[in-house]
Design a protein around this motif. Structure first.
Motif, PDB file in Angstrom:
ATOM      1  N   ALA A 140       0.832  -1.019   0.051  1.00  0.00           N
ATOM      2  CA  ALA A 140      -0.071  -0.226  -0.091  1.00  0.00           C
ATOM      3  C   ALA A 140       0.796   1.055   0.161  1.00  0.00           C
ATOM      4  O   ALA A 140       0.328   2.370  -0.004  1.00  0.00           O
ATOM      5  CB  ALA A 140      -0.932   0.046   1.261  1.00  0.00           C
ATOM      6  N   ASP A 141       2.031   1.079   0.193  1.00  0.00           N
ATOM      7  CA  ASP A 141       3.144   2.135  -0.025  1.00  0.00           C
ATOM      8  C   ASP A 141       3.258   2.605  -1.493  1.00  0.00           C
ATOM      9  O   ASP A 141       4.000   1.814  -2.023  1.00  0.00           O
ATOM     10  CB  ASP A 141       4.492   1.822   0.808  1.00  0.00           C
ATOM     11  CG  ASP A 141       5.168   3.068   1.046  1.00  0.00           C
ATOM     12  OD1 ASP A 141       5.703   3.675  -0.048  1.00  0.00           O
ATOM     13  OD2 ASP A 141       5.797   3.281   2.049  1.00  0.00           O
ATOM     14  N   ALA A 194      -1.831  -2.687  -3.533  1.00  0.00           N
ATOM     15  CA  ALA A 194      -2.983  -2.554  -2.679  1.00  0.00           C
ATOM     16  C   ALA A 194      -3.924  -1.771  -3.663  1.00  0.00           C
ATOM     17  O   ALA A 194      -3.588  -0.874  -4.482  1.00  0.00           O
ATOM     18  CB  ALA A 194      -2.613  -2.023  -1.315  1.00  0.00           C
ATOM     19  N   LYS A 195      -5.122  -1.951  -3.414  1.00  0.00           N
ATOM     20  CA  LYS A 195      -6.222  -1.184  -4.188  1.00  0.00           C
ATOM     21  C   LYS A 195      -6.121   0.036  -3.903  1.00  0.00           C
ATOM     22  O   LYS A 195      -6.403   0.842  -5.061  1.00  0.00           O
ATOM     23  CB  LYS A 195      -7.608  -2.062  -3.661  1.00  0.00           C
ATOM     24  CG  LYS A 195      -8.701  -1.377  -4.339  1.00  0.00           C
ATOM     25  CD  LYS A 195     -10.113  -1.867  -3.898  1.00  0.00           C
ATOM     26  CE  LYS A 195     -11.223  -1.281  -4.739  1.00  0.00           C
ATOM     27  NZ  LYS A 195     -12.669  -1.896  -4.188  1.00  0.00           N
ATOM     28  N   GLN A 196      -5.776   0.470  -2.965  1.00  0.00           N
ATOM     29  CA  GLN A 196      -5.860   1.993  -2.734  1.00  0.00           C
ATOM     30  C   GLN A 196      -4.926   2.842  -3.431  1.00  0.00           C
ATOM     31  O   GLN A 196      -4.983   3.955  -4.084  1.00  0.00           O
ATOM     32  CB  GLN A 196      -5.751   2.379  -1.341  1.00  0.00           C
ATOM     33  CG  GLN A 196      -4.727   2.275  -0.591  1.00  0.00           C
ATOM     34  CD  GLN A 196      -4.479   0.859   0.577  1.00  0.00           C
ATOM     35  OE1 GLN A 196      -5.400   0.093   0.237  1.00  0.00           O
ATOM     36  NE2 GLN A 196      -3.796   1.066   1.569  1.00  0.00           N
ATOM     37  N   VAL A 197      -3.845   2.057  -3.759  1.00  0.00           N
ATOM     38  CA  VAL A 197      -2.737   2.603  -4.609  1.00  0.00           C
ATOM     39  C   VAL A 197      -3.103   2.659  -6.032  1.00  0.00           C
ATOM     40  O   VAL A 197      -3.245   3.574  -6.866  1.00  0.00           O
ATOM     41  CB  VAL A 197      -1.315   1.653  -4.458  1.00  0.00           C
ATOM     42  CG1 VAL A 197      -0.266   2.308  -5.524  1.00  0.00           C
ATOM     43  CG2 VAL A 197      -1.011   1.854  -3.097  1.00  0.00           C
ATOM     44  N   ARG A 198      -3.911   1.399  -6.455  1.00  0.00           N
ATOM     45  CA  ARG A 198      -4.339   1.615  -7.610  1.00  0.00           C
ATOM     46  C   ARG A 198      -5.703   2.628  -8.050  1.00  0.00           C
ATOM     47  O   ARG A 198      -5.914   2.998  -9.173  1.00  0.00           O
ATOM     48  CB  ARG A 198      -4.698   0.097  -8.215  1.00  0.00           C
ATOM     49  CG  ARG A 198      -3.440  -0.483  -8.305  1.00  0.00           C
ATOM     50  CD  ARG A 198      -3.573  -2.135  -8.765  1.00  0.00           C
ATOM     51  NE  ARG A 198      -4.007  -2.849  -7.818  1.00  0.00           N
ATOM     52  CZ  ARG A 198      -5.261  -3.492  -7.760  1.00  0.00           C
ATOM     53  NH1 ARG A 198      -6.048  -3.471  -8.680  1.00  0.00           N
ATOM     54  NH2 ARG A 198      -5.779  -4.127  -6.650  1.00  0.00           N
ATOM     55  N   GLU A 199      -6.120   2.826  -6.671  1.00  0.00           N
ATOM     56  CA  GLU A 199      -7.251   3.982  -6.970  1.00  0.00           C
ATOM     57  C   GLU A 199      -6.562   5.415  -6.650  1.00  0.00           C
ATOM     58  O   GLU A 199      -7.755   6.254  -6.856  1.00  0.00           O
ATOM     59  CB  GLU A 199      -8.471   3.602  -6.013  1.00  0.00           C
ATOM     60  CG  GLU A 199      -9.045   2.234  -6.313  1.00  0.00           C
ATOM     61  CD  GLU A 199     -10.235   2.484  -7.219  1.00  0.00           C
ATOM     62  OE1 GLU A 199     -10.447   3.647  -7.818  1.00  0.00           O
ATOM     63  OE2 GLU A 199     -10.625   1.522  -7.963  1.00  0.00           O
ATOM     64  N   MET A 252      -1.412   6.653  -9.837  1.00  0.00           N
ATOM     65  CA  MET A 252      -1.719   6.117 -11.319  1.00  0.00           C
ATOM     66  C   MET A 252      -1.281   7.027 -12.482  1.00  0.00           C
ATOM     67  O   MET A 252      -0.827   6.658 -13.409  1.00  0.00           O
ATOM     68  CB  MET A 252      -3.156   5.622 -11.482  1.00  0.00           C
ATOM     69  CG  MET A 252      -3.507   4.628 -10.563  1.00  0.00           C
ATOM     70  SD  MET A 252      -2.399   3.059 -10.870  1.00  0.00           S
ATOM     71  CE  MET A 252      -2.663   2.722 -12.619  1.00  0.00           C
ATOM     72  N   LEU A 253      -1.554   8.508 -12.377  1.00  0.00           N
ATOM     73  CA  LEU A 253      -1.045   9.177 -13.527  1.00  0.00           C
ATOM     74  C   LEU A 253       0.435   9.476 -13.444  1.00  0.00           C
ATOM     75  O   LEU A 253       0.926   9.277 -14.576  1.00  0.00           O
ATOM     76  CB  LEU A 253      -1.511  10.774 -13.171  1.00  0.00           C
ATOM     77  CG  LEU A 253      -3.093  10.894 -13.492  1.00  0.00           C
ATOM     78  CD1 LEU A 253      -3.569  12.534 -12.927  1.00  0.00           C
ATOM     79  CD2 LEU A 253      -3.290  10.679 -15.071  1.00  0.00           C
ATOM     80  N   TYR A 274      -4.266  -1.464 -15.174  1.00  0.00           N
ATOM     81  CA  TYR A 274      -4.449  -2.061 -13.718  1.00  0.00           C
ATOM     82  C   TYR A 274      -4.890  -0.966 -12.814  1.00  0.00           C
ATOM     83  O   TYR A 274      -4.635  -1.164 -11.698  1.00  0.00           O
ATOM     84  CB  TYR A 274      -2.920  -2.287 -13.145  1.00  0.00           C
ATOM     85  CG  TYR A 274      -2.340  -3.456 -14.227  1.00  0.00           C
ATOM     86  CD1 TYR A 274      -2.525  -4.863 -13.844  1.00  0.00           C
ATOM     87  CD2 TYR A 274      -1.477  -3.247 -15.178  1.00  0.00           C
ATOM     88  CE1 TYR A 274      -2.264  -5.780 -14.512  1.00  0.00           C
ATOM     89  CE2 TYR A 274      -0.984  -4.387 -16.067  1.00  0.00           C
ATOM     90  CZ  TYR A 274      -1.445  -5.463 -15.805  1.00  0.00           C
ATOM     91  OH  TYR A 274      -1.139  -6.518 -16.477  1.00  0.00           O
ATOM     92  N   ALA A 275      -5.072   0.101 -13.337  1.00  0.00           N
ATOM     93  CA  ALA A 275      -5.768   1.161 -12.502  1.00  0.00           C
ATOM     94  C   ALA A 275      -7.140   0.866 -11.858  1.00  0.00           C
ATOM     95  O   ALA A 275      -7.954  -0.080 -12.645  1.00  0.00           O
ATOM     96  CB  ALA A 275      -6.256   2.605 -13.333  1.00  0.00           C
ATOM     97  N   GLY A 276      -7.506   1.173 -10.787  1.00  0.00           N
ATOM     98  CA  GLY A 276      -8.709   0.775 -10.196  1.00  0.00           C
ATOM     99  C   GLY A 276     -10.000   0.946 -11.167  1.00  0.00           C
ATOM    100  O   GLY A 276     -10.021   1.977 -12.168  1.00  0.00           O
ATOM    101  N   LYS A 277     -11.025   0.164 -10.973  1.00  0.00           N
ATOM    102  CA  LYS A 277     -12.087   0.514 -11.846  1.00  0.00           C
ATOM    103  C   LYS A 277     -12.725   1.601 -11.701  1.00  0.00           C
ATOM    104  O   LYS A 277     -13.320   2.301 -12.911  1.00  0.00           O
ATOM    105  CB  LYS A 277     -13.213  -0.780 -11.602  1.00  0.00           C
ATOM    106  CG  LYS A 277     -14.243  -0.924 -12.388  1.00  0.00           C
ATOM    107  CD  LYS A 277     -15.298  -1.811 -11.770  1.00  0.00           C
ATOM    108  CE  LYS A 277     -16.674  -1.952 -12.552  1.00  0.00           C
ATOM    109  NZ  LYS A 277     -16.776  -2.788 -13.815  1.00  0.00           N
ATOM    110  N   LYS A 278     -12.758   2.386 -10.699  1.00  0.00           N
ATOM    111  CA  LYS A 278     -13.478   3.457 -10.501  1.00  0.00           C
ATOM    112  C   LYS A 278     -12.541   4.462 -11.501  1.00  0.00           C
ATOM    113  O   LYS A 278     -13.080   5.447 -12.002  1.00  0.00           O
ATOM    114  CB  LYS A 278     -13.441   4.003  -8.996  1.00  0.00           C
ATOM    115  CG  LYS A 278     -14.625   3.313  -8.188  1.00  0.00           C
ATOM    116  CD  LYS A 278     -14.577   3.910  -6.803  1.00  0.00           C
ATOM    117  CE  LYS A 278     -15.490   3.200  -5.829  1.00  0.00           C
ATOM    118  NZ  LYS A 278     -15.495   3.708  -4.604  1.00  0.00           N
TER     119      LYS A 278
END
Length: 192
Positions: free
Chosen positions: A25-26, A45-50, A55-56, A68-72
């Motif tokens: 998650a880091d 971790a999901k919060q990193v991908r969200e 992600m940018l 691999y970015a979160g669905k949202k």
């Protein structure tokens, strides 16, 4: 220990899979693990991908990271616009609805004319979008609709940017001696 994790993932990003949830998650650890292999994001971790900012920053270096970015995030038009403004070719990784969204495709072709290739057929037949793409990359003519590849003004716009793009013009135009001379006059590298 974060320092050990950073050293380990720098050598082999795949070890992120075995890191603790806290380390996965880091953002710093995940960024170091990803390096040039976007697939490693799968273990972040999901919060990193969200995280939009994280992600940018990763997508800027590797367009494939978008997958691999979160669905949202992948469904967020504002995020998608930021992505294609950074990397127009990221249009290829987007959901089909964005490839048919004029705002998204316009931003993509402004960033990279070659992104026209990934637009919907309807938008590849949109004169305004195609001309924007051609202003960046004359070779984008190859992705334009057959109708637009046969328009004199469109082909001349492509040739002005890249003489070799004449080869992607409609066959009738390429056979037209008067048009070929006009194209060569515009760009000496234009050969029918």
């Amino acid at each position: 220990d974060k320092e050990v994790a950073l050293a380990a993932v720098a050598r082999c990003g795949f070890v992120l899979k075995f890191a603790s949830e806290r380390l996965r998650a880091d953002p710093e650890v995940v960024r170091a693990a990803v390096g040039t292999n976007a697939a490693i994001l799968e273990y972040g971790a999901k919060q990193v991908r969200e995280s939009k900012e994280f992600m940018l920053s990763v997508i800027q270096k590797n367009t494939s990271a978008l997958a691999y970015a979160g669905k949202k995030l992948r469904e967020d038009k504002a995020f998608v616009l930021q992505v294609v403004q950074l990397r127009g070719e990221a249009l290829k990784c987007l959901e089909e609805r964005f490839k048919d969204d004029q705002d998204v495709v316009l931003a993509a072709v402004r960033s990279s004319g070659a992104a026209l290739e990934f637009a919907s057929p309807k938008l590849r037949d949109n004169r305004e979008l195609v001309l924007v793409a051609l202003s960046n990359n004359g070779s984008a003519l190859m992705a334009a609709s057959a109708r637009l590849r046969s328009e004199r003004a469109v082909v001349l716009a492509a040739v002005a940017k890249d003489g070799a793009s004449l080869a992607y013009g409609g066959e009738e135009l390429r056979r037209d001696k008067e048009f070929a001379l006009l194209a060569v006059g515009l760009n000496g590298f234009a050969l029918p």
